[in-house]
Design a protein around this motif. Sequence first.
Motif, PDB file in Angstrom:
ATOM      1  N   GLU A   1       0.812  -1.232   0.000  1.00  0.00           N
ATOM      2  CA  GLU A   1       0.000   0.000   0.000  1.00  0.00           C
ATOM      3  C   GLU A   1       0.832   1.262   0.000  1.00  0.00           C
ATOM      4  O   GLU A   1       0.316   2.345  -0.304  1.00  0.00           O
ATOM      5  CB  GLU A   1      -0.943  -0.011   1.209  1.00  0.00           C
ATOM      6  CG  GLU A   1      -0.283   0.217   2.565  1.00  0.00           C
ATOM      7  CD  GLU A   1       0.504  -0.994   3.097  1.00  0.00           C
ATOM      8  OE1 GLU A   1       0.495  -2.049   2.457  1.00  0.00           O
ATOM      9  OE2 GLU A   1       1.136  -0.832   4.149  1.00  0.00           O
TER      10      GLU A   1
ATOM     11  N   ASP B   1       6.533  -5.104  12.661  1.00  0.00           N
ATOM     12  CA  ASP B   1       5.851  -3.849  12.326  1.00  0.00           C
ATOM     13  C   ASP B   1       4.645  -3.632  13.245  1.00  0.00           C
ATOM     14  O   ASP B   1       4.763  -2.955  14.253  1.00  0.00           O
ATOM     15  CB  ASP B   1       5.455  -3.846  10.841  1.00  0.00           C
ATOM     16  CG  ASP B   1       4.598  -2.671  10.484  1.00  0.00           C
ATOM     17  OD1 ASP B   1       3.793  -2.784   9.543  1.00  0.00           O
ATOM     18  OD2 ASP B   1       4.687  -1.628  11.166  1.00  0.00           O
TER      19      ASP B   1
ATOM     20  N   ASP C   1       6.773   8.388   8.606  1.00  0.00           N
ATOM     21  CA  ASP C   1       7.491   7.373   7.842  1.00  0.00           C
ATOM     22  C   ASP C   1       8.901   7.824   7.513  1.00  0.00           C
ATOM     23  O   ASP C   1       9.839   7.080   7.707  1.00  0.00           O
ATOM     24  CB  ASP C   1       6.784   6.947   6.521  1.00  0.00           C
ATOM     25  CG  ASP C   1       5.715   5.907   6.765  1.00  0.00           C
ATOM     26  OD1 ASP C   1       5.566   5.502   7.920  1.00  0.00           O
ATOM     27  OD2 ASP C   1       5.023   5.512   5.813  1.00  0.00           O
TER      28      ASP C   1
HETATM   29  C1  GZL Z   1       4.159   1.586  10.211  1.00  0.00           C
HETATM   30  C2  GZL Z   1       3.444   0.829   9.140  1.00  0.00           C
HETATM   31  C3  GZL Z   1       2.607   1.749   8.348  1.00  0.00           C
HETATM   32  C4  GZL Z   1       3.406   2.842   7.669  1.00  0.00           C
HETATM   33  C5  GZL Z   1       2.614   2.996   6.417  1.00  0.00           C
HETATM   34  O1  GZL Z   1       4.978   0.710  10.916  1.00  0.00           O
HETATM   35  O2  GZL Z   1       2.611  -0.160   9.710  1.00  0.00           O
HETATM   36  O3  GZL Z   1       1.978   0.978   7.331  1.00  0.00           O
HETATM   37  O4  GZL Z   1       3.464   4.003   8.436  1.00  0.00           O
HETATM   38  C6  GZL Z   1       2.328   1.555   6.077  1.00  0.00           C
HETATM   39  O5  GZL Z   1       3.302   3.617   5.370  1.00  0.00           O
HETATM   40  O6  GZL Z   1       1.322   1.462   5.161  1.00  0.00           O
END
Ligand code: GZL
Length: 356
Positions: free
Chosen positions: A55, A133, A287
């Motif tokens: 994305e 993440d 980001d």
């Molecule tokens: C952050 C991640 C987020 C980013 C976006 O760790 O989960 O998902 O900030 C990404 O760019 O789509």
Amino acid sequence: MRQFIRKNIWAVAPVVFVLVALVLLGSPLSSSKVQETPAEDDNLIVVGVAQVGSESVWRSAHTQSIQDAFTRENGYMLIFDNARQKQANQIKAIRSFISQQVDYIVLSPIEESGWDTVLQEAKDAGIPVILIDRKVSVDDDSLYASWVGSDFVCEGQDAGYWLEDYMKKQGREDDEVNIVVLKGTKGASATIGRTRGFNEVAKVQRNWNILQQGLYFLIFVIILQQVDGEFTTAKGKEEMARLLDQYEDIDVVVSQNDDMTFGALEAIREAGKTAGVNGDITVISFDAVDAGVELVRNGEINIDVQCNPDQGKYVEQIIQDMEAGKEIEKAYYVPERVYTQENVGEEENVTEGISG
Ligand code: GZL
Ligand code: ZN
């Protein structure tokens, strides 16, 4: 029988031909999609990765860090699934990894809820799950071995404290400040954390000072409009355009990832307004992908709060530690920084290594 064949040769021949062809070519009918179990003799560590999707620019960098870590040379067989931003696809991928008897499952959960059942299935199959993440919210946190990612609440606070300081420097700490927030995917840890962190700072900025005689209010009012931009450029642009339509005076936009910021900047331009340093609208982004940092450098946005995508190598280290029977932490935070007008020229001053 011979009699029968002779009489009906015109009907029997094609059937025989097809049967022979099927046997020779290997019939496509019979081979259901058999998941061949990875060749054991390579004694590679088989890792199934369930990625959110593709994305954002950040997500592509994140995926690259995973592919760079889990190579054959490093002793891994990587089975990678892109869920195209759908939790159902991630759950399907995890079940496929279980049926393929992978050694580890790595999951970047698109949203925090809805994982108890499938993670229990992985646990029952004896396959450790490592989160990367984003996080899951499960009743039993033994359903995952560890997590590597960013401190999203801290990222949100960093944005809030920067804005508070910036307003002071501009001599506007007593002004009314109208802020809109472009939020990421609903239920995603990044969205939840960044929103919580920023709101924590925003809510204590309200100096409401009611003086007697000539009643007037010293107001530092933050009007927060928070909309869902799904972390994509298209949605970010669409929501920003709608907000610009709705609100005459927007002073600040907090955009929870650079991809939405790229869209928001387009909408601001198309509305005949300016953004960033000396612009009508102050822009805070998250980001800090290369293109985002470039926007800070040229003043089109004010700051970019880094979210470090280089996480694959840390998950690989955790797997090495688990293979060696070492104790591992439940959570590892990757190092991050904030890019501002003042420091954007500086080299990466992010200390290497994760903090447990
Ligand atoms: C952050 C991640 C987020 C980013 C976006 O760790 O989960 O998902 O900030 C990404 O760019 O789509
Ligand atoms: Zn204003």
